[in-house]
Write an enzyme that holds these catalytic residues in place. Structure first.
Site, PDB file in Angstrom:
ATOM      1  CD  GLU A 150     -24.812 -33.328  -6.205  1.00 55.23           C
ATOM      2  OE1 GLU A 150     -25.132 -34.463  -5.937  1.00 55.23           O
ATOM      3  OE2 GLU A 150     -25.564 -32.347  -5.459  1.00 55.23           O
TER       4      GLU A 150
ATOM      5  CD  GLU B 112     -28.575 -30.673  -7.328  1.00 49.32           C
ATOM      6  OE1 GLU B 112     -28.652 -31.077  -6.346  1.00 49.32           O
ATOM      7  OE2 GLU B 112     -28.525 -30.952  -8.660  1.00 49.32           O
TER       8      GLU B 112
END
Ligand SMILES: *[C@@H]1O[C@H](CO)[C@@H](O)[C@H](O)[C@H]1NC(C)=O
Ligand SMILES: *[C@@H]1O[C@H](CO)[C@@H](O)[C@H](O)[C@H]1NC(C)=O
Ligand SMILES: *[C@@H]1O[C@H](CO)[C@@H](O)[C@H](O)[C@H]1NC(C)=O
Ligand SMILES: *[C@@H]1O[C@H](CO)[C@@H](O)[C@H](O)[C@H]1NC(C)=O
Ligand SMILES: *[C@@H]1O[C@H](CO)[C@@H](O)[C@H](O)[C@H]1NC(C)=O
Ligand SMILES: *[C@@H]1O[C@H](CO)[C@@H](O)[C@H](O)[C@H]1NC(C)=O
Ligand SMILES: *[C@@H]1O[C@H](CO)[C@@H](O)[C@H](O)[C@H]1NC(C)=O
Ligand SMILES: *[C@@H]1O[C@H](CO)[C@@H](O)[C@H](O)[C@H]1NC(C)=O
Ligand SMILES: *[C@@H]1O[C@H](CO)[C@@H](O)[C@H](O)[C@H]1NC(C)=O
Length: 351
Positions: A164, A276
């Site tokens: 991320e 995710e």
């Protein structure tokens, strides 16, 4: 008019499932935050052998009873070098800490699954962006060179370059950082491993094309300039602000996110991994996440797989828990979001 089989696949009614599916086994990343700092005292190795939660037993259960075949194992850079204040171009892996992480990796590999080694640092080390004021690209390449060397002989290990990235001063510069990691990995002889390439906006699938990640990451190449086994890494949560912190979901994001992403990937002849996604134990999330994953499974030509967030160190009080519940006899029972969506959408998806 489209041939009937394209219509069916598009509707998610008939298709092979993705090659990979599984769950994140969190814990070594605990204590990390989005600024790339890590309080190592909060790291929670999810292994009973290390007096932690039973991530090994969870993975064995998921693999044996659910047919899941990919687990993502997050860990912070700080944990790997056992230093949460300083990193240099020559920092070496800490033998004790890496050894503990490797126990989880071996536990994962022993199930027969593919296992994602994920550096969980948000493109940063202690609030400074790698290659843009923080650690140099050489420091990051040095980290990956050491990690890839450890697993160079096992292509079941998937290298997840970074968790991320977000708020990057310059995405083009970040892409050079990703290239430095890929080059370092390939130079160890790990030439056939899958590598996951992380874009900005927290690797958000929704803005992957519009905010430059697709274009920039498409330029990352292997040593021979090919893009074989270089897979775009995307995340998507289905709650109101897309943060994955609420138990209710508001959309399956098939129309605004996954349909255009699939079209881009088909045209570009590239693939993506949804490493995710998740949702709470609610009617809205059971509906939306199952629809999302039905679409992902139906488009297995461009989506390599997905990993739910999260099991491992999380207990049932966590909003997005995918941790199976252990009975007194040692057997595990899955939570509904795993049974119905992570696993169930594959069983409903027949070739
Ligand atoms: C580093 O870790 C120690 C405990 O190991 C913790 O007390 C400290 O807050 C951490 N520092 C940072 C910057 O996270
Ligand atoms: C981290 O590295 C710095 C610089 O090498 C060193 O001074 C410090 O003692 C290290 N901290 C730990 C906890 O090892
Ligand atoms: C890789 O090497 C390690 C240590 O040398 C060995 O234990 C392991 O079995 C090897 N794995 C494969 C897939 O060859
Ligand atoms: C696009 O990326 C930039 C740089 O990372 C970020 O500041 C901006 O918020 C992003 N825009 C959207 C719509 O996510
Ligand atoms: C971003 O960095 C690249 C070099 O990596 C440079 O050419 C470009 O001008 C930079 N963009 C901005 C907006 O500063
Ligand atoms: C890289 O990202 C920047 C910022 O979003 C964008 O302006 C640029 O067009 C992208 N580069 C490529 C090659 O797509
Ligand atoms: C890869 O592409 C670069 C830039 O176009 C070129 O300089 C280099 O020779 C190429 N390498 C190989 C192995 O083809
Ligand atoms: C425990 O799980 C095993 C394997 O799935 C199964 O055969 C057995 O019946 C289960 N035992 C109980 C008490 O549910
Ligand atoms: C999930 O929600 C249902 C319905 O509210 C409830 O019966 C069940 O106990 C919940 N399961 C878990 C694991 O929280």
């Amino acid at each position: 008019m489209l041939p009937f089989w394209i219509t069916l696949a598009g509707a998610g009614l008939a298709s092979a499932a993705t090659k990979f599916a599984g769950v994140n086994i969190a814990g070594f990343d605990f204590g990390a935050d989005t600024t790339g700092t890590a309080n190592l005292a909060s790291a929670l190795p999810p292994l009973t052998a290390l007096n932690g939660p039973d991530g090994g037993g969870q993975m064995a259960h998921f693999a044996t009873n659910d047919g899941l075949n990919m687990f993502r194992l997050p860990v912070t850079w700080q944990y790997l070098i056992n230093n949460n204040s300083t990193v240099t171009d020559t920092s070496t892996l800490d033998a004790t800490n890496f050894g503990k992480y490797d126990m989880l990796m071996q536990s994962c590999l022993s199930t027969g699954a593919n296992c994602i080694l994920n550096v969980h640092n948000y493109a940063r080390f202690n609030n400074k962006v790698i290659g843009q004021g923080g650690p140099t690209d050489a420091a990051f390449a040095n980290l990956w060179s050491q990690l890839a060397t450890k697993y160079a002989n096992n292509t079941k290990v998937i290298f997840g370059v970074m968790n991320e990235p977000h708020d990057l001063p310059n995405l083009s510069t970040w892409t050079k950082t990703v290239q430095a990691a890929v080059t370092a990995i390939r130079k160890t002889g790990a030439t056939n491993h899958m590598i996951l390439l992380p874009g900005t906006d927290f690797s958000g699938a929704q803005t992957f094309i519009s905010n430059g990640s697709a274009g920039n990451l498409s330029t990352v190449v292997n040593l021979d300039n090919s893009t074989t086994n270089l897979i775009f890494d995307v995340h998507k949560y289905l709650d109101s602000d897309g943060s994955g912190t609420h138990t209710d979901c508001v959309s399956n994001h098939v129309t605004d996110t996954f349909t255009p992403l699939a079209a881009f990937l088909k045209t570009a002849q590239r693939t993506a991994m949804l490493s995710e996604t998740g949702g709470g134990n609610t009617t809205s999330c059971l509906t939306d996440l199952c629809q999302t994953l039905t679409f992902i499974n139906a488009n297995s030509d461009v989506f390599m797989g997905y990993a739910g967030w999260a099991a491992g160190g999380f207990d049932q009080t966590y909003a997005l828990a995918e941790t199976p519940i252990k009975a007194a006899n040692g057997n595990y029972t899955d939570v509904p979001i795993v049974t119905q969506c992570i696993v169930g959408t594959r069983k409903n998806s027949t070739a």
